[in-house]
Design a protein around this motif. Sequence first.
Motif, short mmCIF file in Angstrom:
data_model
loop_
_atom_site.label_atom_id
_atom_site.label_comp_id
_atom_site.label_asym_id
_atom_site.label_seq_id
_atom_site.Cartn_x
_atom_site.Cartn_y
_atom_site.Cartn_z
N ARG A 73 5.08 0.68 -16.42
CA ARG A 73 3.78 0.19 -16.80
C ARG A 73 3.45 -0.87 -15.77
O ARG A 73 2.04 -1.06 -15.61
CB ARG A 73 3.81 -0.36 -18.32
N ARG A 74 4.14 -1.42 -15.19
CA ARG A 74 3.89 -2.42 -14.29
C ARG A 74 3.73 -1.93 -12.89
O ARG A 74 3.58 -2.66 -12.11
CB ARG A 74 4.95 -3.60 -14.38
N GLY A 75 3.90 -0.81 -12.63
CA GLY A 75 3.87 -0.09 -11.37
C GLY A 75 5.04 0.30 -10.89
O GLY A 75 5.98 0.12 -11.51
N LEU A 76 4.85 1.39 -9.87
CA LEU A 76 6.26 2.04 -9.26
C LEU A 76 6.82 1.13 -8.35
O LEU A 76 7.88 1.24 -8.10
CB LEU A 76 5.72 3.23 -8.49
N PHE A 77 6.11 0.25 -7.83
CA PHE A 77 6.61 -0.63 -6.66
C PHE A 77 5.97 -1.93 -6.30
O PHE A 77 4.79 -2.14 -6.29
CB PHE A 77 6.25 0.33 -5.55
N ASP A 78 6.87 -2.99 -6.03
CA ASP A 78 6.18 -4.36 -5.64
C ASP A 78 6.96 -4.45 -4.26
O ASP A 78 8.03 -4.80 -4.16
CB ASP A 78 6.52 -5.14 -6.68
N PRO A 79 5.96 -4.62 -3.24
CA PRO A 79 6.67 -4.67 -1.80
C PRO A 79 7.36 -6.10 -1.72
O PRO A 79 8.27 -6.25 -0.77
CB PRO A 79 5.19 -4.36 -0.95
N GLU A 80 6.69 -7.16 -2.03
CA GLU A 80 7.16 -8.32 -2.00
C GLU A 80 8.68 -8.40 -2.75
O GLU A 80 9.75 -9.07 -2.06
CB GLU A 80 6.61 -9.45 -2.61
N ARG A 129 -1.81 8.37 -17.76
CA ARG A 129 -2.12 7.48 -16.91
C ARG A 129 -1.28 7.55 -15.61
O ARG A 129 0.11 7.64 -15.91
CB ARG A 129 -1.46 6.16 -17.60
N GLU A 130 -2.10 7.81 -14.56
CA GLU A 130 -1.42 8.21 -13.23
C GLU A 130 -0.99 6.98 -12.36
O GLU A 130 -1.84 5.75 -12.36
CB GLU A 130 -2.60 8.86 -12.50
N LEU A 131 0.22 6.91 -11.89
CA LEU A 131 0.54 5.81 -11.09
C LEU A 131 1.13 6.28 -9.79
O LEU A 131 1.71 7.35 -9.70
CB LEU A 131 1.88 5.05 -11.76
N LEU A 132 0.53 5.74 -8.66
CA LEU A 132 0.94 6.26 -7.37
C LEU A 132 1.23 5.22 -6.44
O LEU A 132 0.66 4.12 -6.17
CB LEU A 132 -0.44 7.09 -6.64
N ALA A 133 2.43 5.57 -5.60
CA ALA A 133 2.87 4.46 -4.70
C ALA A 133 1.73 4.22 -3.75
O ALA A 133 1.22 5.29 -3.22
CB ALA A 133 4.28 4.91 -4.09
N ASP A 134 1.35 3.16 -3.33
CA ASP A 134 0.20 2.83 -2.35
C ASP A 134 0.79 3.18 -0.88
O ASP A 134 1.68 2.14 -0.45
CB ASP A 134 -0.20 1.47 -2.55
N PRO A 135 0.17 3.99 -0.12
CA PRO A 135 1.00 4.23 1.12
C PRO A 135 0.46 2.96 2.02
O PRO A 135 1.34 2.79 2.97
CB PRO A 135 -0.13 5.61 1.77
N GLN A 136 -0.59 2.28 1.89
CA GLN A 136 -1.02 1.18 2.70
C GLN A 136 0.14 0.22 2.55
O GLN A 136 0.76 -0.61 3.54
CB GLN A 136 -2.28 0.70 2.52
N LEU A 192 3.20 0.60 1.53
CA LEU A 192 4.74 0.92 1.94
C LEU A 192 4.74 0.72 3.60
O LEU A 192 5.75 0.43 4.09
CB LEU A 192 4.87 2.35 1.52
N SER A 193 3.39 1.22 4.06
CA SER A 193 3.36 0.96 5.81
C SER A 193 3.53 -0.28 6.02
O SER A 193 4.43 -0.66 7.15
CB SER A 193 1.97 1.65 5.87
N GLU A 194 2.93 -1.34 5.47
CA GLU A 194 3.24 -2.86 5.93
C GLU A 194 4.45 -3.19 5.84
O GLU A 194 5.23 -3.72 6.61
CB GLU A 194 2.40 -3.59 5.11
N LEU A 195 5.35 -2.71 4.71
CA LEU A 195 6.59 -3.18 4.39
C LEU A 195 7.30 -2.56 5.28
O LEU A 195 8.39 -3.30 5.75
CB LEU A 195 6.89 -2.61 2.93
N ALA A 196 7.24 -1.26 5.81
CA ALA A 196 8.16 -0.73 6.69
C ALA A 196 8.13 -1.40 8.23
O ALA A 196 8.93 -1.52 8.79
CB ALA A 196 7.82 0.79 6.91
N ILE A 197 6.97 -1.43 8.42
CA ILE A 197 6.76 -2.48 9.66
C ILE A 197 7.19 -3.53 9.66
O ILE A 197 7.97 -4.20 10.67
CB ILE A 197 5.17 -2.56 10.15
N GLN A 198 7.23 -4.41 8.71
CA GLN A 198 7.84 -5.80 8.72
C GLN A 198 9.49 -5.42 8.62
O GLN A 198 10.11 -6.27 9.27
CB GLN A 198 7.40 -6.37 7.27
#
Length: 398
Positions: A192-199, A250-257, A259-265
Amino acid sequence: MVFFSRLIILLTTLALLLGCDQKGTPALDQQLYIWQRQWTSAHEAALADSRMDFSTLRVLALQAFPQAGLSRARIDPLLLKRDGRPLIAVIRLDGQLKSLNQDEVTVQIQQVVIEWQAQGLHLAGVEIDHDAGISRLPGYREFLTQLRAVLPASLPLSITALPAWLDSPELPALLSTVDSSVLQVHAVSDPRRGLFDPEQARQWAKAWSRISAKPFYLALPAYGVALLSSASGAPIVESEVRLERDGERRELLADPQQLSELAIQLRNDPPAHLAGLIWFRLPLINDRRAWSLTTLRAVSRGDALDSQLSLKLSADEGLYDIAIENLGNLDNAWPERVTLAVQGCEGADALAGYALQQSPDLLTFTRLRDGRIAAGGQRAIGWARCSKIDQGASNVHP
């Protein structure tokens, strides 16, 4: 002459230094999970389209469920053999299992290894995916030690790991039993808090690198889920297979933007021992809760992400099929509203998911529910029989 000699020496030195820098910072490996329990004809195109960007396939091979026991995934060995990429057979042992029948599971894993090798598949390792609680890590270590002893010495053994294990003093001993680990940094807490937290994922990766002296990978999400309510209050998670339950989703989707920023980092400043990224999961053409392969490839490459929604009209003697197409590399939500400047319309209607409002010179299609248009894909929204539709004066409103 002296000047030219010095210039040649300087250029040579610079080239060597640049070469050393490139050698010292290798690109992170990019791999894919294939998680379908039963393969279909859609796998052929997905494998072919993913070959250039992902080096290794981690394929669900065997699952153990509470009460249901062990079950083989029905893979297509001919497709995998033709694909030719290294394969890692993934053994999923459900975290809700009260106990592991170590002997039975070990025998089943050995059979998978023997059969895959006999089929000519490029088996490059075995991965055990078991969400064991911290209190059960000692027993899990014993199982891995036993398994390592019976697998071929040349076949690497890895595990999927949870960030919660970072708090356990048993973790170093557990990691010592395998050749590498895959840290799962998605859907590890309350969904319920989301699928993913990049930090949070970045912090977990840094913490893992301080404990693991062996190569590790990050498992990253390229998918979504739906949450359904239940009598207990805890949400029921619906993934790629629709559950036979009524109720609001209730739909939850990982945000491509994100994930892209994390992968670059991570590519620019990787934690120690981080060997690569593994994306979950290989999307099939009919996988409605996974990113499109176009978006996944763009994220893995570090390309700039962009959606380009435009109106597409197909006319046949005054009958127009009306659709929205996405010409970008980023999946996008259905547009909220589409307006068409028209003349002489005899009839029009909206297709499922949209409602139509009509006036003499304007058709307005309004979204009734959520949906996505895959990058490179399109979505029909209605039809109209008109003497003219002015595409230049029509608009797509995100």
